[in-house]
Write a protein that holds these residues in place. Structure first.
Motif, PDB file in Angstrom:
ATOM      1  N   GLN A  99       0.844  -1.200   0.000  1.00  0.00           N
ATOM      2  CA  GLN A  99       0.000   0.000   0.000  1.00  0.00           C
ATOM      3  C   GLN A  99       0.878   1.248   0.000  1.00  0.00           C
ATOM      4  N   GLU A 149       3.924   0.101   2.100  1.00  0.00           N
ATOM      5  CA  GLU A 149       3.934  -0.803   3.255  1.00  0.00           C
ATOM      6  C   GLU A 149       3.570  -2.201   2.777  1.00  0.00           C
ATOM      7  N   ILE A 155       0.861  -8.600   4.752  1.00  0.00           N
ATOM      8  CA  ILE A 155       0.783 -10.022   4.425  1.00  0.00           C
ATOM      9  C   ILE A 155      -0.658 -10.473   4.190  1.00  0.00           C
ATOM     10  N   ARG A 156      -0.827 -11.391   3.247  1.00  0.00           N
ATOM     11  CA  ARG A 156      -2.114 -12.008   2.953  1.00  0.00           C
ATOM     12  C   ARG A 156      -1.935 -13.512   2.997  1.00  0.00           C
ATOM     13  N   PRO A 213      -4.713 -10.656   8.232  1.00  0.00           N
ATOM     14  CA  PRO A 213      -3.603 -10.722   9.197  1.00  0.00           C
ATOM     15  C   PRO A 213      -4.056 -10.454  10.632  1.00  0.00           C
ATOM     16  N   ASN A 247       6.148  -4.622   8.716  1.00  0.00           N
ATOM     17  CA  ASN A 247       5.680  -4.693  10.099  1.00  0.00           C
ATOM     18  C   ASN A 247       6.461  -5.751  10.871  1.00  0.00           C
ATOM     19  N   SER A 306       6.440  -7.675  14.443  1.00  0.00           N
ATOM     20  CA  SER A 306       5.648  -7.869  15.661  1.00  0.00           C
ATOM     21  C   SER A 306       6.579  -8.088  16.859  1.00  0.00           C
ATOM     22  N   ASP A 354       4.496   2.535  14.695  1.00  0.00           N
ATOM     23  CA  ASP A 354       3.187   2.272  14.087  1.00  0.00           C
ATOM     24  C   ASP A 354       2.065   2.461  15.112  1.00  0.00           C
ATOM     25  N   ASP A 355       0.867   2.733  14.636  1.00  0.00           N
ATOM     26  CA  ASP A 355      -0.323   2.853  15.492  1.00  0.00           C
ATOM     27  C   ASP A 355      -0.087   3.838  16.627  1.00  0.00           C
ATOM     28  N   GLN A 381      -5.152   5.125  12.901  1.00  0.00           N
ATOM     29  CA  GLN A 381      -6.399   5.377  12.171  1.00  0.00           C
ATOM     30  C   GLN A 381      -7.499   5.955  13.047  1.00  0.00           C
ATOM     31  N   GLU A 402      -2.585   7.275   9.069  1.00  0.00           N
ATOM     32  CA  GLU A 402      -3.101   6.017   8.533  1.00  0.00           C
ATOM     33  C   GLU A 402      -4.602   6.089   8.309  1.00  0.00           C
ATOM     34  N   GLY A 403      -5.105   5.289   7.380  1.00  0.00           N
ATOM     35  CA  GLY A 403      -6.542   5.125   7.213  1.00  0.00           C
ATOM     36  C   GLY A 403      -7.249   6.341   6.633  1.00  0.00           C
ATOM     37  N   GLU A 462      -9.399   8.036   4.108  1.00  0.00           N
ATOM     38  CA  GLU A 462     -10.361   7.574   3.104  1.00  0.00           C
ATOM     39  C   GLU A 462     -11.024   8.722   2.354  1.00  0.00           C
ATOM     40  N   GLY A 480      -3.872   5.348   2.824  1.00  0.00           N
ATOM     41  CA  GLY A 480      -5.280   4.992   2.978  1.00  0.00           C
ATOM     42  C   GLY A 480      -5.948   4.743   1.644  1.00  0.00           C
ATOM     43  N   TYR A 481      -7.200   4.303   1.736  1.00  0.00           N
ATOM     44  CA  TYR A 481      -7.942   3.925   0.530  1.00  0.00           C
ATOM     45  C   TYR A 481      -8.099   5.099  -0.421  1.00  0.00           C
ATOM     46  N   PRO A 500      -4.242  -1.586  -0.611  1.00  0.00           N
ATOM     47  CA  PRO A 500      -3.051  -2.416  -0.841  1.00  0.00           C
ATOM     48  C   PRO A 500      -3.219  -3.179  -2.165  1.00  0.00           C
TER      49      PRO A 500
HETATM   50  P1  C2E Z   1      -1.081  -1.846  10.266  1.00  0.00           P
HETATM   51  O1  C2E Z   1       0.374  -2.111  10.200  1.00  0.00           O
HETATM   52  O2  C2E Z   1      -1.508  -0.681  11.085  1.00  0.00           O
HETATM   53  O3  C2E Z   1      -1.554  -1.724   8.751  1.00  0.00           O
HETATM   54  C1  C2E Z   1      -2.563  -0.868   8.310  1.00  0.00           C
HETATM   55  C2  C2E Z   1      -3.870  -1.610   8.112  1.00  0.00           C
HETATM   56  O4  C2E Z   1      -4.864  -0.657   7.761  1.00  0.00           O
HETATM   57  C3  C2E Z   1      -3.848  -2.627   6.967  1.00  0.00           C
HETATM   58  O5  C2E Z   1      -4.730  -3.683   7.310  1.00  0.00           O
HETATM   59  C4  C2E Z   1      -4.427  -1.809   5.807  1.00  0.00           C
HETATM   60  O6  C2E Z   1      -4.971  -2.606   4.785  1.00  0.00           O
HETATM   61  C5  C2E Z   1      -5.490  -1.029   6.546  1.00  0.00           C
HETATM   62  N1  C2E Z   1      -5.869   0.202   5.831  1.00  0.00           N
HETATM   63  C6  C2E Z   1      -5.100   0.972   5.031  1.00  0.00           C
HETATM   64  N2  C2E Z   1      -5.773   2.045   4.582  1.00  0.00           N
HETATM   65  C7  C2E Z   1      -7.016   1.975   5.119  1.00  0.00           C
HETATM   66  C8  C2E Z   1      -8.181   2.813   5.022  1.00  0.00           C
HETATM   67  O7  C2E Z   1      -8.210   3.843   4.360  1.00  0.00           O
HETATM   68  N3  C2E Z   1      -9.260   2.415   5.736  1.00  0.00           N
HETATM   69  C9  C2E Z   1      -9.265   1.276   6.495  1.00  0.00           C
HETATM   70  N4  C2E Z   1     -10.380   0.965   7.150  1.00  0.00           N
HETATM   71  N5  C2E Z   1      -8.180   0.464   6.608  1.00  0.00           N
HETATM   72  C10 C2E Z   1      -7.069   0.813   5.926  1.00  0.00           C
HETATM   73  P2  C2E Z   1      -4.329  -5.220   7.124  1.00  0.00           P
HETATM   74  O8  C2E Z   1      -3.558  -5.400   5.859  1.00  0.00           O
HETATM   75  O9  C2E Z   1      -5.560  -6.024   7.320  1.00  0.00           O
HETATM   76  O10 C2E Z   1      -3.325  -5.471   8.320  1.00  0.00           O
HETATM   77  C11 C2E Z   1      -3.766  -5.380   9.653  1.00  0.00           C
HETATM   78  C12 C2E Z   1      -2.614  -5.433  10.612  1.00  0.00           C
HETATM   79  O11 C2E Z   1      -1.981  -6.721  10.561  1.00  0.00           O
HETATM   80  C13 C2E Z   1      -1.517  -4.424  10.331  1.00  0.00           C
HETATM   81  O12 C2E Z   1      -1.851  -3.161  10.845  1.00  0.00           O
HETATM   82  C14 C2E Z   1      -0.343  -5.057  11.042  1.00  0.00           C
HETATM   83  O13 C2E Z   1      -0.390  -4.787  12.415  1.00  0.00           O
HETATM   84  C15 C2E Z   1      -0.616  -6.537  10.836  1.00  0.00           C
HETATM   85  N6  C2E Z   1       0.204  -7.029   9.707  1.00  0.00           N
HETATM   86  C16 C2E Z   1      -0.042  -6.983   8.384  1.00  0.00           C
HETATM   87  N7  C2E Z   1       0.966  -7.529   7.676  1.00  0.00           N
HETATM   88  C17 C2E Z   1       1.893  -7.920   8.583  1.00  0.00           C
HETATM   89  C18 C2E Z   1       3.181  -8.569   8.485  1.00  0.00           C
HETATM   90  O14 C2E Z   1       3.711  -8.863   7.400  1.00  0.00           O
HETATM   91  N8  C2E Z   1       3.824  -8.834   9.662  1.00  0.00           N
HETATM   92  C19 C2E Z   1       3.291  -8.496  10.887  1.00  0.00           C
HETATM   93  N9  C2E Z   1       3.997  -8.796  11.989  1.00  0.00           N
HETATM   94  N10 C2E Z   1       2.098  -7.899  10.999  1.00  0.00           N
HETATM   95  C20 C2E Z   1       1.395  -7.615   9.870  1.00  0.00           C
END
Ligand code: C2E
Ligand code: MG
Ligand code: MG
Ligand code: MG
Length: 284
Positions: free
Chosen positions: A45, A59, A62-63, A74, A114, A116, A176-177, A200, A233-234, A236, A254-255, A260
């Motif tokens: 993304q 960024e 992972i899927r 994730p 990311n 963890s 992050d966050d 977000q 982040e986030g 829209e 963000g979207y 992504p």
């Molecule tokens: P994160 O690192 O805070 O990633 C941002 C999340 O927000 C991503 O969700 C992304 O798709 C989502 N997002 C981006 N723009 C928007 C938007 O405009 N609106 C909304 N509602 N959401 C948006 P995703 O891909 O489902 O990942 C969720 C979390 O899972 C990530 O939060 C991160 O903490 C974790 N994650 C994802 N990939 C990895 C990875 O490869 N390794 C590790 N350790 N954690 C991961």
């Protein structure tokens, strides 16, 4: 009656606990299989600079493509991977893959990964990073690690030591966050992060909440004084991006900019947003 009801509730509760434990155990087995058979994919993304009006990086997210259940978020399997320790091989794959992909992108585009908490405290992390950068031929400054405030729970001295160690490799470090953990400000004093990713939850409230504005402004003012970049982040909505720009935020994700996308779609997105080298010079 009350007694028998209580009893059946208890049995029901026990049965659903069994069910829950079984589901968890199955997911755990599936996750192990996914690691062995490579059922993961990275999506990317864009991170967009409002000041430079161009993409600065992506960024890696992972899927998991589960053979029967389809795509699993994730948010639903990273916590399990953390608990079981599978995050170590998964995280290693993510770093290798992200570096390999980014090496084919234009030289000014970076990749964020990311990390963890359990992965962060693993003694092999630095080695994995060094090897992945070398294998891909990616300069260290084009890799950014996203960590969360939760890595500070426990031994703060040790965490700071790890952060400084990673920093000497030449990689960038983002928090992050930001804003969702405890006593965030003390961490800012103790380590020079490269970037704050504002969570977000603050961004979503910008539309109708004066206090969200005040918080964002406080964060960007503080970060600017400390020489740290800020990303929201986030994002829209166009109106949210305008507000963030006014509050002094540097980057958005963000979207609104893009969801992504699979690795194969990155080049076209960079071309579309940043233009080719010749085009960019012509319009500058
Ligand atoms: P994160 O690192 O805070 O990633 C941002 C999340 O927000 C991503 O969700 C992304 O798709 C989502 N997002 C981006 N723009 C928007 C938007 O405009 N609106 C909304 N509602 N959401 C948006 P995703 O891909 O489902 O990942 C969720 C979390 O899972 C990530 O939060 C991160 O903490 C974790 N994650 C994802 N990939 C990895 C990875 O490869 N390794 C590790 N350790 N954690 C991961
Ligand atoms: Mg992240
Ligand atoms: Mg985040
Ligand atoms: Mg998040």
């Amino acid at each position: 009656r009350a007694k028998s009801e209580g009893k059946s509730t208890y049995h029901f509760f026990e049965a659903s606990l069994d069910e829950e434990a079984r589901r968890r155990r199955q997911l755990e087995l599936d996750l192990g299989q996914a690691v062995r058979e490579g059922h993961f994919e990275l999506h990317f993304q864009p991170l967009y600079s409002m000041t430079q009006q161009r993409l600065k990086g992506f960024e890696a997210l992972i899927r998991w493509n589960h053979p029967e259940r389809g795509r699993i978020s994730p948010a639903d399997f990273i916590p399990l991977a953390e608990e079981t320790g599978l995050i170590i091989p998964i995280g290693e794959w993510v770093i290798r893959q992200a570096c390999a992909q980014a090496a084919s992108w234009p030289g000014d585009i970076s990749v964020a990964v990311n990390i963890s908490p359990r992965q962060f405290s693993s003694p092999v992390l630095a080695q994995t990073i060094v090897q992945s950068l070398a294998a891909a031929g990616l300069p260290a400054h084009r890799l950014e690690l996203e960590i969360t405030e939760s890595i500070f729970i426990g031994n703060v001295e040790r965490t700071l030591g790890m952060l400084h160690g990673l920093r000497t490799l030449g990689v960038r470090i983002a928090l992050d966050d930001f804003g969702t953990g405890y006593s965030s400000l003390s961490y800012l004093r103790s380590f020079p992060f490269d970037k704050l990713k504002i969570d977000q939850s603050f961004v979503r409230d910008l539309g109708n909440d004066a206090s969200a504005h005040a918080i964002i402004r406080a964060i960007t003012t503080l970060a600017a004084a400390l020489g740290i970049e800020t990303l929201a982040e986030g994002v829209e909505l166009e109106a949210t991006m305008d507000a963030l720009r006014r509050e002094g935020c540097d980057l958005v994700q963000g979207y609104l900019i893009s969801r992504p996308v699979p690795a194969g779609a990155v080049a076209a997105l960079v071309q579309q947003m940043n233009g080719g080298g010749a085009l960019r010079r012509a319009s500058a």
